[in-house]
Design an enzyme around this catalytic site. Sequence first.
Site, PDB file in Angstrom:
ATOM      1  N   TYR A  37       0.840  -1.205   0.000  1.00  0.00           N
ATOM      2  CA  TYR A  37       0.000   0.000   0.000  1.00  0.00           C
ATOM      3  C   TYR A  37       0.877   1.257   0.000  1.00  0.00           C
ATOM      4  O   TYR A  37       0.538   2.252  -0.627  1.00  0.00           O
ATOM      5  CB  TYR A  37      -0.963  -0.017   1.204  1.00  0.00           C
ATOM      6  CG  TYR A  37      -2.198  -0.850   0.918  1.00  0.00           C
ATOM      7  CD1 TYR A  37      -2.259  -2.197   1.256  1.00  0.00           C
ATOM      8  CD2 TYR A  37      -3.282  -0.302   0.218  1.00  0.00           C
ATOM      9  CE1 TYR A  37      -3.373  -2.968   0.935  1.00  0.00           C
ATOM     10  CE2 TYR A  37      -4.404  -1.071  -0.100  1.00  0.00           C
ATOM     11  CZ  TYR A  37      -4.438  -2.400   0.257  1.00  0.00           C
ATOM     12  OH  TYR A  37      -5.536  -3.175  -0.071  1.00  0.00           O
ATOM     13  N   ARG A  81       1.720   1.856  -3.498  1.00  0.00           N
ATOM     14  CA  ARG A  81       0.600   2.441  -4.255  1.00  0.00           C
ATOM     15  C   ARG A  81       0.370   3.891  -3.866  1.00  0.00           C
ATOM     16  O   ARG A  81       0.079   4.740  -4.714  1.00  0.00           O
ATOM     17  CB  ARG A  81      -0.678   1.620  -3.995  1.00  0.00           C
ATOM     18  CG  ARG A  81      -0.638   0.271  -4.685  1.00  0.00           C
ATOM     19  CD  ARG A  81      -1.848  -0.582  -4.337  1.00  0.00           C
ATOM     20  NE  ARG A  81      -3.103   0.029  -4.797  1.00  0.00           N
ATOM     21  CZ  ARG A  81      -4.302  -0.433  -4.423  1.00  0.00           C
ATOM     22  NH1 ARG A  81      -4.388  -1.436  -3.576  1.00  0.00           N
ATOM     23  NH2 ARG A  81      -5.399   0.116  -4.872  1.00  0.00           N
ATOM     24  N   ASN A 112     -13.100   3.146  -6.850  1.00  0.00           N
ATOM     25  CA  ASN A 112     -11.681   3.456  -6.750  1.00  0.00           C
ATOM     26  C   ASN A 112     -11.363   4.048  -5.385  1.00  0.00           C
ATOM     27  O   ASN A 112     -12.196   4.707  -4.765  1.00  0.00           O
ATOM     28  CB  ASN A 112     -11.276   4.454  -7.852  1.00  0.00           C
ATOM     29  CG  ASN A 112     -11.512   3.872  -9.237  1.00  0.00           C
ATOM     30  OD1 ASN A 112     -11.613   2.663  -9.385  1.00  0.00           O
ATOM     31  ND2 ASN A 112     -11.648   4.736 -10.225  1.00  0.00           N
ATOM     32  N   HIS A 167     -15.450   1.753  -1.744  1.00  0.00           N
ATOM     33  CA  HIS A 167     -14.385   0.886  -1.236  1.00  0.00           C
ATOM     34  C   HIS A 167     -13.380   1.624  -0.375  1.00  0.00           C
ATOM     35  O   HIS A 167     -12.282   1.126  -0.143  1.00  0.00           O
ATOM     36  CB  HIS A 167     -13.672   0.181  -2.411  1.00  0.00           C
ATOM     37  CG  HIS A 167     -14.570  -0.767  -3.136  1.00  0.00           C
ATOM     38  ND1 HIS A 167     -14.292  -1.262  -4.387  1.00  0.00           N
ATOM     39  CD2 HIS A 167     -15.770  -1.289  -2.803  1.00  0.00           C
ATOM     40  CE1 HIS A 167     -15.272  -2.057  -4.769  1.00  0.00           C
ATOM     41  NE2 HIS A 167     -16.186  -2.085  -3.822  1.00  0.00           N
ATOM     42  N   CYS A 213     -10.015  -0.013  19.138  1.00  0.00           N
ATOM     43  CA  CYS A 213      -8.986   0.816  19.797  1.00  0.00           C
ATOM     44  C   CYS A 213      -8.997   0.643  21.312  1.00  0.00           C
ATOM     45  O   CYS A 213     -10.016   0.386  21.911  1.00  0.00           O
ATOM     46  CB  CYS A 213      -9.310   2.291  19.555  1.00  0.00           C
ATOM     47  SG  CYS A 213      -9.360   2.689  17.854  1.00  0.00           S
ATOM     48  N   CYS A 221       0.082   1.239  17.787  1.00  0.00           N
ATOM     49  CA  CYS A 221      -0.200   2.063  18.969  1.00  0.00           C
ATOM     50  C   CYS A 221       0.887   1.735  20.000  1.00  0.00           C
ATOM     51  O   CYS A 221       1.110   0.545  20.320  1.00  0.00           O
ATOM     52  CB  CYS A 221      -1.578   1.702  19.524  1.00  0.00           C
ATOM     53  SG  CYS A 221      -1.839   2.314  21.199  1.00  0.00           S
ATOM     54  N   CYS A 224      -0.773  -0.196  23.127  1.00  0.00           N
ATOM     55  CA  CYS A 224      -1.350  -1.561  23.146  1.00  0.00           C
ATOM     56  C   CYS A 224      -0.898  -2.402  21.967  1.00  0.00           C
ATOM     57  O   CYS A 224      -1.249  -3.572  21.855  1.00  0.00           O
ATOM     58  CB  CYS A 224      -2.884  -1.479  23.128  1.00  0.00           C
ATOM     59  SG  CYS A 224      -3.527  -0.958  21.521  1.00  0.00           S
ATOM     60  N   SER A 268     -14.772  -3.803 -14.641  1.00  0.00           N
ATOM     61  CA  SER A 268     -14.995  -5.125 -15.239  1.00  0.00           C
ATOM     62  C   SER A 268     -16.316  -5.715 -14.758  1.00  0.00           C
ATOM     63  O   SER A 268     -16.798  -6.696 -15.298  1.00  0.00           O
ATOM     64  CB  SER A 268     -13.849  -6.067 -14.854  1.00  0.00           C
ATOM     65  OG  SER A 268     -13.735  -6.101 -13.437  1.00  0.00           O
ATOM     66  N   ALA A 328     -12.022   5.853 -21.366  1.00  0.00           N
ATOM     67  CA  ALA A 328     -12.831   6.849 -20.655  1.00  0.00           C
ATOM     68  C   ALA A 328     -12.357   8.264 -20.952  1.00  0.00           C
ATOM     69  O   ALA A 328     -13.160   9.181 -21.129  1.00  0.00           O
ATOM     70  CB  ALA A 328     -12.747   6.570 -19.155  1.00  0.00           C
TER      71      ALA A 328
END
Length: 245
Positions: A68, A71, A104, A121, A133, A152, A155, A194, A236
């Site tokens: 991530y 990305r 997206n 999403h 938490c 954290c 914890c 798709s 598009a």
Amino acid sequence: NTENIAQVRKWVQAAQRVVVLSGAGVSAESGVPTFRDTHTGYWAQFDPQEMASDRGFRMHPERVWQWYSYRRDLLAKVQPNAAHRALADFAQAHPGKLHLITQNVDGLHQRAGSHDVICLHGDVMRNQWLDTCCPLCDMAHAVAQGGSPPRCSACGNMLRPGVVWFGEHLPAHALAQAEQAVNACDVMLVVGTSGVVYPAAGLVFQAHQRGAKVVIVNPQATELDMLADAIVHQNAGQALPVLLQ
Ligand code: APR
């Protein structure tokens, strides 16, 4: 395509309410790889269940967190394209007429100027706590250790990307807003998806059942083609500026 385009432009102009459901294809021309396009698709090189699932994250938190981060870094470098801008411009020119629902998580619609985007999403730039938490969990002071997810310090709770993973429920409010928008639309543009992931794809069946005009904009065939009143086999970035002019 040309007669389709002329027909779709008429439907859009005559419509009171237009709903757009966008997928990864709307960001493809910004240089953001889609998920399922062969070769370039993310999933071609990663196992989606492993990289975008709670189980996968708990098994390999570093690997998923780094994917991530990769990305997020990529998204910081790309720009919205003509498709994102056409949608933002149309919404500005026709207040209240267009409702944009997106699958997206890249934030490019918002960066192009679209407001009130219904994000089914989530948002890849946001984080959330992996587990419930503790009172001391404070994102601002979550400590990142190298490539591992921030934790954290009180914890050990881990941060995870604020996106919907496979097998998880969509944010109820966003899905309700999307269904409401589809219930009131005369035309639904299905752009760059798709159509294999539910419940997002189910919105197109809902529009079709209501008798709204369903228009698919996609250079390839999709799983939703049988629902379309018109299909525009174009990118598009090429089609939307014309359809929404
Ligand atoms: N313009 C329009 N469509 C395009 C373009 C383009 N320039 N380039 C590719 N496409 C189309 C592809 O033909 C494909 O149909 O975009 C679609 C992308 O499909 P996917 O990669 O499956 O992306 P999407 O449909 O958004 O995936 C839905 O699956 O992985 C999950 O949560 C993730 O939101 C994602 C969901």
